[in-house]
Design an enzyme around this catalytic site. Structure first.
Site, PDB file in Angstrom:
ATOM      1  N   LYS A  28      -8.813  32.301  29.779  1.00 12.94           N
ATOM      2  CA  LYS A  28      -7.665  33.197  29.919  1.00 12.94           C
ATOM      3  C   LYS A  28      -7.919  34.516  29.211  1.00 12.94           C
ATOM      4  O   LYS A  28      -7.464  35.571  29.659  1.00 12.94           O
ATOM      5  CB  LYS A  28      -6.422  32.535  29.341  1.00 12.94           C
ATOM      6  CG  LYS A  28      -5.242  33.479  29.147  1.00 12.94           C
ATOM      7  CD  LYS A  28      -4.232  32.907  28.189  1.00 12.94           C
ATOM      8  CE  LYS A  28      -3.151  33.930  27.839  1.00 12.94           C
ATOM      9  NZ  LYS A  28      -3.643  34.986  26.911  1.00 12.94           N
ATOM     10  N   ASN A  29      -8.651  34.493  28.092  1.00 16.31           N
ATOM     11  CA  ASN A  29      -8.892  35.711  27.320  1.00 16.31           C
ATOM     12  C   ASN A  29     -10.058  36.533  27.836  1.00 16.31           C
ATOM     13  O   ASN A  29     -10.420  37.537  27.223  1.00 16.31           O
ATOM     14  CB  ASN A  29      -9.103  35.358  25.847  1.00 16.31           C
ATOM     15  CG  ASN A  29      -7.808  34.941  25.168  1.00 16.31           C
ATOM     16  OD1 ASN A  29      -6.729  35.080  25.737  1.00 16.31           O
ATOM     17  ND2 ASN A  29      -7.903  34.424  23.959  1.00 16.31           N
ATOM     18  N   ARG A 102       1.264  41.790  28.047  1.00 17.93           N
ATOM     19  CA  ARG A 102       0.706  42.938  27.339  1.00 17.93           C
ATOM     20  C   ARG A 102      -0.544  43.484  28.036  1.00 17.93           C
ATOM     21  O   ARG A 102      -1.174  44.415  27.538  1.00 17.93           O
ATOM     22  CB  ARG A 102       0.374  42.538  25.901  1.00 17.93           C
ATOM     23  CG  ARG A 102       1.565  42.002  25.121  1.00 17.93           C
ATOM     24  CD  ARG A 102       1.189  41.576  23.729  1.00 17.93           C
ATOM     25  NE  ARG A 102       0.791  42.692  22.902  1.00 17.93           N
ATOM     26  CZ  ARG A 102       1.626  43.443  22.192  1.00 17.93           C
ATOM     27  NH1 ARG A 102       2.917  43.198  22.218  1.00 17.93           N
ATOM     28  NH2 ARG A 102       1.186  44.441  21.458  1.00 17.93           N
ATOM     29  N   CYS A 126       3.517  36.913  23.455  1.00 17.27           N
ATOM     30  CA  CYS A 126       3.971  35.835  22.583  1.00 17.27           C
ATOM     31  C   CYS A 126       4.492  36.387  21.258  1.00 17.27           C
ATOM     32  O   CYS A 126       3.888  37.286  20.677  1.00 17.27           O
ATOM     33  CB  CYS A 126       2.830  34.851  22.324  1.00 17.27           C
ATOM     34  SG  CYS A 126       2.321  33.941  23.805  1.00 17.27           S
ATOM     35  N   ASP A 320      -6.043  30.440  17.657  1.00 13.82           N
ATOM     36  CA  ASP A 320      -5.494  29.694  18.781  1.00 13.82           C
ATOM     37  C   ASP A 320      -5.821  28.204  18.706  1.00 13.82           C
ATOM     38  O   ASP A 320      -5.252  27.415  19.455  1.00 13.82           O
ATOM     39  CB  ASP A 320      -6.017  30.269  20.101  1.00 13.82           C
ATOM     40  CG  ASP A 320      -5.416  31.630  20.398  1.00 13.82           C
ATOM     41  OD1 ASP A 320      -4.181  31.751  20.330  1.00 13.82           O
ATOM     42  OD2 ASP A 320      -6.162  32.572  20.686  1.00 13.82           O
ATOM     43  N   VAL A 342      -4.602  35.455  10.701  1.00 17.83           N
ATOM     44  CA  VAL A 342      -4.683  36.360  11.848  1.00 17.83           C
ATOM     45  C   VAL A 342      -3.300  36.824  12.288  1.00 17.83           C
ATOM     46  O   VAL A 342      -3.039  38.022  12.405  1.00 17.83           O
ATOM     47  CB  VAL A 342      -5.429  35.689  13.011  1.00 17.83           C
ATOM     48  CG1 VAL A 342      -5.499  36.625  14.222  1.00 17.83           C
ATOM     49  CG2 VAL A 342      -6.848  35.287  12.577  1.00 17.83           C
TER      50      VAL A 342
END
Length: 450
Positions: A28-29, A102, A126, A320, A342
């Protein structure tokens, strides 16, 4: 409790060990960012291993609004992107397709090069802490862009060709690093980015841009150097697998005392997580079969072990991975300590776990060996987890993507029935997760319990 539509609620009957096989596709990233990169090229791009997630749908809509043709390839997980007819989209169209994502901020560099103009609506994403776009805007200004604030958002203009620059990020932000890469490749001259993020997805994006004709070198001490070129072509690329989804399934196996094989997962990007997984008491087996790698995760059968963890930018423990690991640590013997460095508000999800029976105490102090940005800022960013504790079903509302899947893990490990609201957030990063859960033997159903 917010009222949810039936399709946005999942009922979970817990207490069953998950067992079986699931498949992960591209990260996804990485995938949405590679799709944005196609805007830079004068030629068609082909992206393989694309997951069917909502972030991909959002970027598809934004690209099509700007005149890019996005079609499926011969395989259902392949996208063909043709930017031959790029045009300006209306601000309303950008806002409509973006929703709360975003992603639009990363369109700025490519659109400034192609059209001299980009629009950023109010951004969502998020709610896990301060994620300002100041890094992005400062970088764009450094390249020569002009930022105009408007009631509906930000208008970014490039009066002339953008030029290379020297940028030092105050923090190794993944998004800001992506912004600089997507802008610098066609800027005039040389760009040097210091304190850059170096996550595997960043390296894979660099590989995509290099295939297009970019000249990018990664140096020691988080320095990336980009020599701008006059034109880029298309690319053909297979996205790296999603290491974050892989870890989520691994934690589900551990928390439910199950056995899950994750097809498509690579060991290389998972090494930091795998060490932690083994230390807690999980076990794994790597299969390096060419073209079909996998990692099998299971509970080793003995007691789970408490430990101390700190999140960090890559190559540290990914933030994550923290939330699903916290759920697993509620079943470990003793006191575990988690220091989140983070995102300052990422531990807020533990309140719901406590309502399920967990014993988690949050602290403002840095409970770890490393000082971090939040130590003197009054944020609850450290956790002490006392275990093992029996979890019981509860009514839950998902606050963000990773917390959402972590709530599912907790509900699956718990005794009794849980009702999880807001599951549409999970679709941002997890492909077809309801069907995957059912294939693993989970007792789940869409909608409220009968």
């Amino acid at each position: 409790m917010d009222q949810s539509t039936a399709s946005d609620v999942l009922t979970v009957h817990g207490g069953t060990a998950l067992s079986g096989e699931v498949r992960v596709r591209g990260a996804k990233n990485l995938v949405p960012k590679a799709m944005v990169a196609a805007l830079l090229g004068h030629g068609t791009s082909v992206l393989h291993n694309v997951p069917d997630i909502s972030d991909v749908k959002i970027v598809t809509g934004l690209l099509e609004a700007h005149g890019v043709s996005v079609t499926r390839g011969a395989d259902p997980d392949t996208l063909v992107l043709d930017p031959a007819s790029v045009e300006a989209a209306s601000d309303a169209a950008v806002e409509a397709h973006a929703g709360t994502s975003r992603i639009p901020v990363l369109f700025c560099g490519p659109l400034l090069h192609r059209l001299g103009r980009a629009f950023i609506p109010d951004l969502g994403g998020c709610k896990i802490g301060d994620r300002p776009i100041d890094f992005h805007l400062d970088a764009l200004r450094s390249f020569g862009a002009v930022v105009e604030k408007r009631p509906e958002g930000l208008l970014i203009l490039a009066p002339e060709r953008l030029r290379g620059t020297h940028i030092r990020l105050p923090y190794p932000s993944v998004g800001a690093t992506e912004q600089v890469l997507l802008t610098a490749v066609l800027a005039e001259g040389v760009t040097e980015l210091s304190n850059a993020a170096t996550e595997p997805e960043i390296v894979d994006l660099i590989a995509v841009l290099q295939k297009m004709g970019a000249i990018i070198s990664v140096h020691n001490d988080r320095v990336i150097r980009i020599i701008g070129v006059d034109q880029l072509g298309g690319f053909t690329h297979r996205a790296l697998p999603d290491r974050l989804e892989t870890a989520s399934w691994a934690c589900a196996a551990l928390a439910t005392r199950g056995d899950i094989r994750v097809v498509g997962a690579n060991q290389g990007e998972m090494m930091t997580f795998l060490n932690v997984f083994r230390r807690i008491g999980g076990d794994f087996e790597v299969d390096d079969t060419p073209g079909e790698p996998s990692i099998r995760f299971w509970h080793s059968g003995g007691p789970m072990h408490a430990l101390a963890l700190e999140t960090d930018v890559h190559p540290g423990l990914s933030t994550d991975w923290q939330q699903p690991l916290v759920v697993a640590l509620t079943q470990a013997q003793g006191l575990s300590i988690v220091h989140e460095t983070v995102y300052e508000q990422r531990l807020g999800f533990t309140e719901a776990l406590n309502r399920m029976g967990a014993q988690i105490q949050l602290y403002r102090e840095c409970l770890g060996g490393s000082a971090c940005r939040f130590g003197q800022r009054n944020f609850l960013h450290s956790a002490v987890i006392s275990g093992p504790t029996k979890l019981h079903g509860a009514e839950l509302t998902i606050p963000d993507l990773r917390a959402g899947f972590s709530y599912l893990i907790a509900a699956l490990a718990a005794q009794g029935t849980s009702t999880v609201h807001g599951i549409s957030l999970i679709h941002r990063g997890y492909e077809d997760f309801e069907a995957k859960l059912s294939a693993l033997g989970a007792d789940v159903e869409l909608g409220q319990p009968a």
